[in-house]
Design an enzyme around this catalytic site. Structure first.
Site, short mmCIF file in Angstrom:
data_model
loop_
_atom_site.label_atom_id
_atom_site.label_comp_id
_atom_site.label_asym_id
_atom_site.label_seq_id
_atom_site.Cartn_x
_atom_site.Cartn_y
_atom_site.Cartn_z
N SER A 19 55.44 153.14 21.15
CA SER A 19 55.37 152.73 19.75
C SER A 19 56.75 152.79 19.08
O SER A 19 57.27 151.77 18.60
CB SER A 19 54.39 153.66 19.03
OG SER A 19 54.39 153.41 17.65
N HIS A 100 60.31 163.54 16.00
CA HIS A 100 59.37 164.57 15.56
C HIS A 100 59.94 165.90 16.02
O HIS A 100 60.41 166.02 17.16
CB HIS A 100 57.99 164.30 16.18
CG HIS A 100 56.91 165.27 15.79
ND1 HIS A 100 56.85 165.88 14.56
CD2 HIS A 100 55.84 165.73 16.49
CE1 HIS A 100 55.78 166.67 14.51
NE2 HIS A 100 55.16 166.60 15.68
P1 NAD Z 1 54.15 156.45 22.96
O1 NAD Z 1 53.06 157.22 23.61
O2 NAD Z 1 53.80 155.20 22.21
O3 NAD Z 1 55.25 156.03 24.05
C1 NAD Z 1 55.74 156.92 24.97
C2 NAD Z 1 56.74 156.28 25.91
O4 NAD Z 1 57.27 157.29 26.78
C3 NAD Z 1 56.17 155.21 26.82
O5 NAD Z 1 57.16 154.24 27.05
C4 NAD Z 1 55.91 155.98 28.12
O6 NAD Z 1 55.90 155.13 29.26
C5 NAD Z 1 57.12 156.89 28.13
N1 NAD Z 1 56.98 158.09 28.94
C6 NAD Z 1 55.88 158.87 29.08
N2 NAD Z 1 56.15 159.90 29.89
C7 NAD Z 1 57.46 159.79 30.24
C8 NAD Z 1 58.34 160.54 31.06
N3 NAD Z 1 57.92 161.65 31.68
N4 NAD Z 1 59.63 160.12 31.20
C9 NAD Z 1 60.06 159.01 30.58
N5 NAD Z 1 59.28 158.25 29.79
C10 NAD Z 1 58.00 158.63 29.63
O7 NAD Z 1 54.94 157.50 22.01
P2 NAD Z 1 55.27 157.34 20.43
O8 NAD Z 1 53.99 157.35 19.65
O9 NAD Z 1 56.26 156.26 20.22
O10 NAD Z 1 55.96 158.76 20.16
C11 NAD Z 1 57.31 159.02 20.52
C12 NAD Z 1 57.87 160.07 19.59
O11 NAD Z 1 57.91 159.54 18.26
C13 NAD Z 1 57.05 161.35 19.52
O12 NAD Z 1 57.95 162.42 19.35
C14 NAD Z 1 56.22 161.15 18.25
O13 NAD Z 1 55.81 162.37 17.68
C15 NAD Z 1 57.25 160.44 17.38
N6 NAD Z 1 56.73 159.65 16.26
C16 NAD Z 1 55.78 158.70 16.47
C17 NAD Z 1 55.35 157.92 15.41
C18 NAD Z 1 54.34 156.82 15.64
O14 NAD Z 1 54.08 156.08 14.71
N7 NAD Z 1 53.79 156.64 16.83
C19 NAD Z 1 55.88 158.09 14.13
C20 NAD Z 1 56.89 159.05 13.95
C21 NAD Z 1 57.31 159.82 15.03
#
Ligand code: NAD
Ligand code: MG
Length: 336
Positions: A19, A100
């Site tokens: 995301s 985060h």
């Molecule tokens: P997500 O689950 O959408 O994406 C995770 C990504 O990491 C994917 O590309 C996955 O393939 C990859 N991944 C998973 N395990 C891995 C590993 N061991 N090594 C390398 N890559 C790996 O995550 P997200 O929702 O984008 O969240 C990412 C960060 O952003 C988190 O810290 C979350 O708290 C923060 N955050 C998210 C949002 C949101 O709207 N989703 C908003 C603010 C902050």
């Protein structure tokens, strides 16, 4: 982005392409910055990052030579990722960036003493971070500095926020503690936990009183979107402006009977569990144990009668079905 972005001659490694990761990476690249993506080879988003034209490498390779490493994987995989790929490879004086603060604040990651540790979190899901950027605008961001070794940690957060478009909107200073604790509280007490339980209990109340589940579904789940959209656009004032006088009167007299001082006292208990580390300890132990309770509780939600009737009703509302293009962008649609 201004032409003098602090990161103009920096290499940025974005670890994770979900995301937030995808949206950040695309925006940073379009802002003229040098971006490499770090992912597990042939993992779920590896091909997507390649198809978007990025240089994609294993996390440890992406970290080597990077001036800024953005950790955008799920929170629970970050401690191992840090130990295995980041700690041995990140350059002294480079910046480690989070979206985060969970792992740093709750000491699941203790960053090396010779790097900057910063946070930039857009106040919106990745899809919006990308679409607003493409429209020449940006999603407001909050930022924080946990560790400043280079003397430029704050400038780096600004450069990154500019690069993803947040600088075009508004940036607000916070710290890792405030970001982490308020984020967890919001999702537990109000957004995910509070709202879903309110809907479920409302649905059960109507169905147990003999009303049809279809009617109950429309009243307590489907129509919630109309109200939330009004909150989002114009707060309480806009919601009150667009609902009937009868609905307003019912709001004033019955709302406080449902969510009362007892609810607020329990919200404070939830906040205390977050602040004193109880929640973080329980969640990391649950994750380490293979998520037994998480899986059971999730299944119970998915098996609830509101889901059975909901699936049937949504199938009759074609405007709710994601188009192919939207399905493609689905990973960008998560919140949290
Ligand atoms: P997500 O689950 O959408 O994406 C995770 C990504 O990491 C994917 O590309 C996955 O393939 C990859 N991944 C998973 N395990 C891995 C590993 N061991 N090594 C390398 N890559 C790996 O995550 P997200 O929702 O984008 O969240 C990412 C960060 O952003 C988190 O810290 C979350 O708290 C923060 N955050 C998210 C949002 C949101 O709207 N989703 C908003 C603010 C902050
Ligand atoms: Mg959250």
């Amino acid at each position: 982005m201004s032409s003098t972005n602090t990161l103009a001659s920096s290499r940025i490694a974005v670890l994770g392409y979900g995301s937030q990761g995808r949206a950040h990476a695309l925006n940073l690249r379009d802002s003229g910055l040098d971006v490499v993506i770090g992912l597990r080879p042939n993992g779920p988003t590896w091909h997507k990052a390649k198809a978007d034209g990025f240089n994609v490498a294993e996390p440890s390779e992406a970290v080597k030579g990077a001036d800024l490493v953005a950790v955008l994987t799920p929170d629970m995989v970050q401690p191992t990722l840090y130990k295995e790929a980041i700690e041995p490879n990140i350059k002294p004086g480079a910046a480690l960036l989070f979206a985060h603060g969970f792992n740093v604040h709750f000491k699941q990651i203790t960053p090396r003493a010779d790097i900057d540790v910063i946070l930039v979190a857009p106040k919106g899901p990745g899809a919006l971070v990308r679409s607003e950027y493409e429209r020449g605008r940006g999603v407001p961001c909050i930022w924080a500095v946990h560790q400043d070794v280079s003397g430029h940690a704050e400038a780096k957060t600004k450069g990154y926020a500019d690069g993803i478009g947040g600088g075009r909107a508004m940036i607000i200073k916070t710290d890792f503690k405030e970001e982490t604790e308020t984020d967890l509280f919001g999702e537990q007490a109000v957004l995910c936990g509070g709202a879903s339980e309110l809907v479920i209990k409302g649905f059960e109340t109507l169905v147990e009183a003999g009303y049809q589940p279809e009617i109950a579904y429309y009243e307590v789940m489907h129509e919630l979107k109309l109200i939330v959209d009004l909150f989002y656009e114009g707060g309480l004032a806009k919601m009150l402006q667009f609902v009937s006088e009868t609905a307003q009167y019912g709001d004033y007299v019955s709302g406080p009977r449902i969510v009362d001082a007892g609810t607020k006292a329990r919200m404070k208990e939830v906040l205390t569990d977050i602040q004193d580390g109880t929640f973080a300890r329980n969640w990391t132990a649950e994750y380490a144990a293979g998520l037994p309770n998480y899986k059971r509780l999730k299944q119970a939600d998915l098996d609830h009668p509101i889901e059975v009737v909901g699936a049937k009703l949504r199938a009759q509302m074609p405007w709710l079905q994601p188009s192919a293009a939207k399905a493609e962008a689905a990973p960008l649609k998560k919140v949290g």
